[in-house]
Design a protein around this motif. Structure first.
Motif, mmCIF file in Angstrom:
data_model
loop_
_atom_site.group_PDB
_atom_site.id
_atom_site.type_symbol
_atom_site.label_atom_id
_atom_site.label_comp_id
_atom_site.label_asym_id
_atom_site.label_seq_id
_atom_site.Cartn_x
_atom_site.Cartn_y
_atom_site.Cartn_z
ATOM 1 N N GLN A 190 -5.202 2.241 -0.682
ATOM 2 C CA GLN A 190 -5.850 1.076 -1.513
ATOM 3 C C GLN A 190 -6.878 1.410 -2.623
ATOM 4 O O GLN A 190 -7.380 0.463 -3.271
ATOM 5 C CB GLN A 190 -6.509 0.084 -0.476
ATOM 6 C CG GLN A 190 -5.275 -0.492 0.407
ATOM 7 C CD GLN A 190 -4.316 -1.537 -0.307
ATOM 8 O OE1 GLN A 190 -4.810 -2.265 -1.029
ATOM 9 N NE2 GLN A 190 -2.975 -1.284 0.125
ATOM 10 N N TRP A 241 -3.516 -10.481 -1.437
ATOM 11 C CA TRP A 241 -4.939 -9.809 -0.528
ATOM 12 C C TRP A 241 -5.586 -11.097 -0.649
ATOM 13 O O TRP A 241 -5.691 -12.296 -1.337
ATOM 14 C CB TRP A 241 -5.708 -9.062 -1.276
ATOM 15 C CG TRP A 241 -5.235 -7.689 -1.595
ATOM 16 C CD1 TRP A 241 -5.771 -6.431 -0.620
ATOM 17 C CD2 TRP A 241 -4.233 -6.909 -2.302
ATOM 18 N NE1 TRP A 241 -5.159 -5.316 -0.911
ATOM 19 C CE2 TRP A 241 -4.179 -5.752 -1.946
ATOM 20 C CE3 TRP A 241 -3.581 -7.714 -3.297
ATOM 21 C CZ2 TRP A 241 -3.400 -4.657 -2.529
ATOM 22 C CZ3 TRP A 241 -2.463 -6.741 -3.848
ATOM 23 C CH2 TRP A 241 -2.387 -5.329 -3.329
ATOM 24 N N TRP A 296 -7.977 -7.552 3.488
ATOM 25 C CA TRP A 296 -7.296 -8.108 4.460
ATOM 26 C C TRP A 296 -7.442 -7.173 5.681
ATOM 27 O O TRP A 296 -7.801 -6.107 5.565
ATOM 28 C CB TRP A 296 -5.737 -8.237 4.199
ATOM 29 C CG TRP A 296 -5.088 -9.194 5.107
ATOM 30 C CD1 TRP A 296 -4.091 -9.131 5.788
ATOM 31 C CD2 TRP A 296 -5.490 -10.564 5.410
ATOM 32 N NE1 TRP A 296 -3.583 -10.035 6.356
ATOM 33 C CE2 TRP A 296 -4.661 -11.287 6.132
ATOM 34 C CE3 TRP A 296 -6.648 -11.299 4.878
ATOM 35 C CZ2 TRP A 296 -4.756 -12.456 6.815
ATOM 36 C CZ3 TRP A 296 -6.810 -12.589 5.442
ATOM 37 C CH2 TRP A 296 -6.050 -13.311 6.392
ATOM 38 N N CYS A 316 -11.076 -7.616 -2.914
ATOM 39 C CA CYS A 316 -10.122 -8.133 -2.183
ATOM 40 C C CYS A 316 -10.110 -7.471 -0.703
ATOM 41 O O CYS A 316 -10.547 -6.202 -0.679
ATOM 42 C CB CYS A 316 -9.061 -7.943 -3.031
ATOM 43 S SG CYS A 316 -8.498 -6.325 -3.598
ATOM 44 N N THR A 356 -1.008 -5.340 2.904
ATOM 45 C CA THR A 356 -1.699 -4.871 1.672
ATOM 46 C C THR A 356 -0.948 -3.498 0.950
ATOM 47 O O THR A 356 -0.810 -3.483 -0.133
ATOM 48 C CB THR A 356 -3.029 -4.584 1.704
ATOM 49 O OG1 THR A 356 -2.942 -3.262 2.538
ATOM 50 C CG2 THR A 356 -3.908 -5.609 2.535
#
Length: 384
Positions: free
Chosen positions: A273, A318, A336, A334, A77
């Motif tokens: 993120q 993602w 991961w 989204c 990511t």
């Protein structure tokens, strides 16, 4: 015997999310966790910043506020975020062939492999034809050159086959070709540095007292070696395979494996993120335009992945909500995960970012129980 220090949870927690703190404490006490950290952000506000347990089981060294751990595939990511920043600046086009930026990659029928095919795990370049070792991956330009010379394993764009390690190798080469900097340098200068996030792809000045020792997962009972030699799953996951004990070696830490060796903690993961969650903005700084962030939700593949053997809906870099991680809610979300359980969730609808990093690994590549439990607990608290 479990010591009180091993089960103590430190940090801050909004009263609304007290059950999340209790859950982490219970898992530490039960031995479901050895050392772990958890962060929840609402916009730029930190609601949860917790850590506990031990970073090194052999010595009993405590997991501290600044402990870092290998995040395995959660690293992807961060790599995808770097690529999106280049897209945002007009330096990359996800719909362009990789060969536009890396001409040698057009060899062996890969002239039609697009950048988005790599981001969505549909390029057909899921692994190496040549037998590889983890040390081969440290020589990133040579590893990339091998991929440039080989043919795709399936028709590009025709469904996904998880690019367990090649995701980082291919995208790092593109980043290098476009910027003149390594992936680790770009992430440090353009993302982690401006945010003050303690996350690194390539630890060139290791601080052993800060690095958690990963604990190998129990065996799954599945014999990967029994698969046919031409199996995509075998060729991807076993070439190369490396033990979790390698992740504290100086050479591993210094390498820049954009798919597998980012070192961070829940706080740094969530902070970086949160750029996605904030529609491109974090801590008052714009990193991406909102329309660039929206491209994440362009579905690249939706079905049973050739490598993971589970249904995964991949967007641009993602995964999107689906049955493989039921704790992740539907919507503009989204996420991961990394092998063993680390996870990040960016929920644009609710403005929530969740990061979780640990050292006791679960055997699942996707869908480990601990991250599902934490994510579900966060939403249960906030949806009341």
């Amino acid at each position: 015997m479990t010591t009180p220090a091993a089960t103590t949870v430190a940090g801050e927690c909004d009263p609304r999310l007290a059950p999340v703190r209790d859950l982490l404490a219970r898992k530490l006490a039960a031995g479901d966790e050895v050392g772990a950290c958890l962060c929840v952000m609402s916009g730029d506000e930190v609601l949860v910043d917790l850590w506990g347990g031990v970073a090194d089981a052999a010595s009993g060294r405590a997991w501290e506020r600044d402990t870092l751990a290998n995040t395995y595939s959660l690293t992807k990511t961060m790599t995808a975020l770097a690529v999106l920043m280049l897209v945002d600046r007009g330096l990359l086009d996800p719909d362009a062939p990789v060969a536009r930026f890396w001409p040698e990659f057009a060899a062996a029928g890969k002239d039609e492999v697009l950048v988005r095919h790599v981001l969505g795990h549909t390029s057909g370049v899921a692994g190496w034809d040549r037998r590889m070792t983890i040390e081969d991956l440290y020589r990133r330009r040579e590893a990339a050159s091998l991929l440039a010379g080989q043919a795709p394993w399936w028709r590009p764009g025709d469904g996904s086959g998880y690019h367990a390690l090649t995701f980082g190798t291919v995208l790092a080469e593109i980043v290098g070709r476009v910027t003149g900097r390594t992936l680790g340098e770009f992430v440090a200068a353009e993302i982690a540095g401006p945010l003050g996030a303690d996350y690194r792809i390539g630890v060139t000045e290791p601080e052993p007292e800060r690095i958690a020792s990963m604990i190998a997962p129990p065996p799954t009972g599945f014999d990967y070696g029994s698969l046919p030699p031409d199996s995509i799953l075998r060729r991807t996951l076993l070439n190369p395979a490396f033990a979790p004990s390698v992740t504290t070696d100086p050479d591993f830490l210094a390498a820049e494996l954009g798919a597998a060796n980012g070192q961070g903690n829940a706080r740094s993961v969530a902070l970086m993120q949160s750029i996605v969650t904030g529609g491109g903005t974090a801590r008052g700084r714009r990193f991406l335009a909102p329309e660039t962030v929206e491209r994440i939700f362009e579905v690249q593949a939706d079905g049973v992945d050739r490598v993971l053997g589970a249904p995964v809906r991949f967007g641009l870099g993602w995964a999107l909500p689906g049955p493989s991680m039921p704790g992740v809610p539907d919507g503009r979300v989204c996420w991961w995960t990394g092998f063993g359980g680390s996870i990040v969730v960016s929920d644009l609808d609710r403005g929530i970012t969740i990061g979780y990093v640990m050292n006791k690994m679960a055997p699942q590549l996707v869908g480990a129980p601990n991250p599902n439990d934490y994510v579900a607990a966060v939403y249960d608290c906030l949806d009341r």
